[in-house]
Each structure stands twice: as structure tokens, then as C-alpha cells.
Design a protein around this motif. Structure first.
Motif, PDB file in Angstrom:
ATOM      1  N   ALA A 162       0.845  -1.192   0.000  1.00 32.19           N
ATOM      2  CA  ALA A 162       0.000   0.000   0.000  1.00 32.19           C
ATOM      3  C   ALA A 162       0.881   1.243   0.000  1.00 32.19           C
ATOM      4  N   VAL A 163       0.367   2.339  -0.545  1.00 34.68           N
ATOM      5  CA  VAL A 163       1.083   3.616  -0.533  1.00 34.68           C
ATOM      6  C   VAL A 163       0.748   4.336   0.760  1.00 34.68           C
ATOM      7  N   VAL A 164       1.796   4.706   1.501  1.00 31.81           N
ATOM      8  CA  VAL A 164       1.636   5.382   2.789  1.00 31.81           C
ATOM      9  C   VAL A 164       2.197   6.801   2.656  1.00 31.81           C
ATOM     10  N   ASN A 165       1.430   7.792   3.092  1.00 28.25           N
ATOM     11  CA  ASN A 165       1.892   9.178   3.086  1.00 28.25           C
ATOM     12  C   ASN A 165       2.803   9.419   4.274  1.00 28.25           C
ATOM     13  N   LEU A 166       3.829  10.232   4.065  1.00 28.55           N
ATOM     14  CA  LEU A 166       4.816  10.531   5.097  1.00 28.55           C
ATOM     15  C   LEU A 166       4.971  12.028   5.284  1.00 28.55           C
ATOM     16  N   LEU A 167       5.379  12.434   6.475  1.00 26.87           N
ATOM     17  CA  LEU A 167       5.776  13.811   6.755  1.00 26.87           C
ATOM     18  C   LEU A 167       7.275  13.772   7.010  1.00 26.87           C
ATOM     19  N   LEU A 168       8.041  14.450   6.153  1.00 28.81           N
ATOM     20  CA  LEU A 168       9.497  14.391   6.199  1.00 28.81           C
ATOM     21  C   LEU A 168      10.088  15.758   6.506  1.00 28.81           C
ATOM     22  N   PRO A 169      11.178  15.819   7.298  1.00 29.33           N
ATOM     23  CA  PRO A 169      11.830  17.113   7.530  1.00 29.33           C
ATOM     24  C   PRO A 169      12.469  17.619   6.230  1.00 29.33           C
ATOM     25  N   SER A 170      12.251  18.887   5.931  1.00 29.84           N
ATOM     26  CA  SER A 170      12.910  19.462   4.755  1.00 29.84           C
ATOM     27  C   SER A 170      13.966  20.487   5.158  1.00 29.84           C
ATOM     28  N   ASN A 171      13.841  21.086   6.347  1.00 24.73           N
ATOM     29  CA  ASN A 171      14.831  22.018   6.863  1.00 24.73           C
ATOM     30  C   ASN A 171      14.829  21.871   8.382  1.00 24.73           C
ATOM     31  N   TYR A 172      15.998  21.636   8.952  1.00 24.87           N
ATOM     32  CA  TYR A 172      16.070  21.397  10.390  1.00 24.87           C
ATOM     33  C   TYR A 172      15.994  22.680  11.209  1.00 24.87           C
ATOM     34  N   GLY A 173      16.188  23.823  10.572  1.00 26.57           N
ATOM     35  CA  GLY A 173      16.055  25.106  11.260  1.00 26.57           C
ATOM     36  C   GLY A 173      17.285  25.464  12.076  1.00 26.57           C
ATOM     37  N   ASN A 174      17.348  26.739  12.461  1.00 27.49           N
ATOM     38  CA  ASN A 174      18.461  27.234  13.262  1.00 27.49           C
ATOM     39  C   ASN A 174      17.974  28.453  14.044  1.00 27.49           C
TER      40      ASN A 174
END
Length: 193
Positions: A162-174
């Protein structure tokens, strides 16, 4: 959208017959707001119903960013006998893209110039005017929107067929992100021959 507000004022006065003063102060505000929306479709029926909503596969995206900067400056220029000029200034900037643990940046500058050709001992006929100058100063560039913030993007992967949606970090911030700063020294002369 872009909004800009600039104000600067200067007051000139003579301290006495030898000394002059020029005081300048001002502020600058820049605000930028950008919003984009896009949609796409694949699998349209040719020459029939060519609407994105009628496509076999539809995609959509939306983005929004805002950035505001506010700066104030104060400058003092003192002249002696219209031949030696000293300048000192400071600019203080704040920007919405700075990290949450960083508030303002200070940019100083200083310069001196001397109209050598106005001195009694100067007698080189080929120069109508000769001025020597030296300057030092700092300047900077603010980071882009969201560079100091922790941000996420979406993605997907296959899991057990099955296709599962993910939430991924794109910028870790500072939280300590500040303006990129540089300094410059300049020396030279101006001459009219």
C-alpha cells in the motif's frame, strides 16, 4: 506584493567658523509577500473536455511566504575647514527571517577624507583638486524566508503493498540564524586634472 517605506532626514549646521556638522537619521521598512497556486492534470481527452478536474490524474500545490525587514540608521559627518571630513554611522536591522534566538544586527561604518589640494603646502599645478580618502564599514544580507525555521514536506512510500503518506523534515532550522555579514576597507583618491 512588496511594500517599501523609506524616510531620511539631514540637519546641517556650523559649529563655528572652522567646524561643520551634518547629522542624518532615517528608517527603512521592506515587506514582501508571495503566494502561488498551481494545478495540473494528466490523461485529458484530446479536443474534448480540457479541464484539470476532468483529468485522470490531478495535482495541486500552494505556497506562501512573507518576509519583513526594519532598519534604522544614524550618521554624523564633521568637517574641518572644508578640507577634512570625518564620518561615523551605525545601522540597526531586524528581519523576520532571523532565528528566534537572534534579534538585531548592527552595521557600523567610518570614513575620513582630506582635500589635500586645499592645503597651502600643496602646489602641483596639474591637479585642480586632489582628495585622499579611507573608509571601513560592515554590511549584510538577511536569510531567506523559512531558513531559520524547522519545516516539513510530504512524501510517500510503499508499505506492505500500500502507498503510505509521510511527513518528512525538509529544513532542520536554526534558532541562532542571523544575517550574513561582511566588512570592507576602501582607500583611494579623487583627482581632477
Amino acid at each position: 506584493h512588496r511594500w517599501t517605506v523609506d524616510y531620511a532626514g539631514t540637519v546641517d549646521f556650523d559649529l563655528n567658523t572652522d567646524w561643520t556638522s551634518r547629522t542624518s537619521a532615517g528608517m527603512q521598512m521592506n515587506a514582501r509577500q508571495r503566494k502561488t497556486t498551481s494545478s495540473g492534470g494528466e490523461g485529458l481527452v484530446a479536443n474534448n473536455l480540457n479541464l484539470v478536474s476532468a483529468a485522470a490524474v490531478t495535482t495541486g500545490a500552494e505556497s506562501s511566504s512573507e518576509q519583513t525587514s526594519l532598519g534604522f540608521f544614524l550618521q554624523e559627518e564633521v568637517g574641518w575647514r572644508d578640507r577634512v571630513f570625518l564620518t561615523g554611522a551605525v545601522r540597526i536591522d531586524d528581519n523576520s527571517a532571523f532565528g528566534s534566538d537572534f534579534s538585531m544586527v548592527v552595521y557600523p561604518k567610518a570614513s575620513v577624507s582630506w582635500v589635500l589640494s586645499d592645503e597651502d603646502f600643496f602646489n602641483i599645478d596639474m591637479f585642480e583638486q586632489l582628495k585622499l580618502r579611507f573608509a571601513w564599514g560592515k554590511a549584510g544580507n538577511a536569510p531567506g524566508p523559512f531558513e531559520a525555521d524547522r519545516t516539513y514536506t510530504t512524501g510517500n512510500t510503499a508499505l506492505d503493498g500500500a502507498v503510505v503518506n509521510l511527513l518528512l523534515p525538509s529544513n532542520y532550522g536554526n534558532p541562532d540564524l542571523k544575517a550574513e555579514e561582511g566588512q570592507e576597507f576602501e582607500t583611494g583618491f579623487d583627482a581632477s586634472i
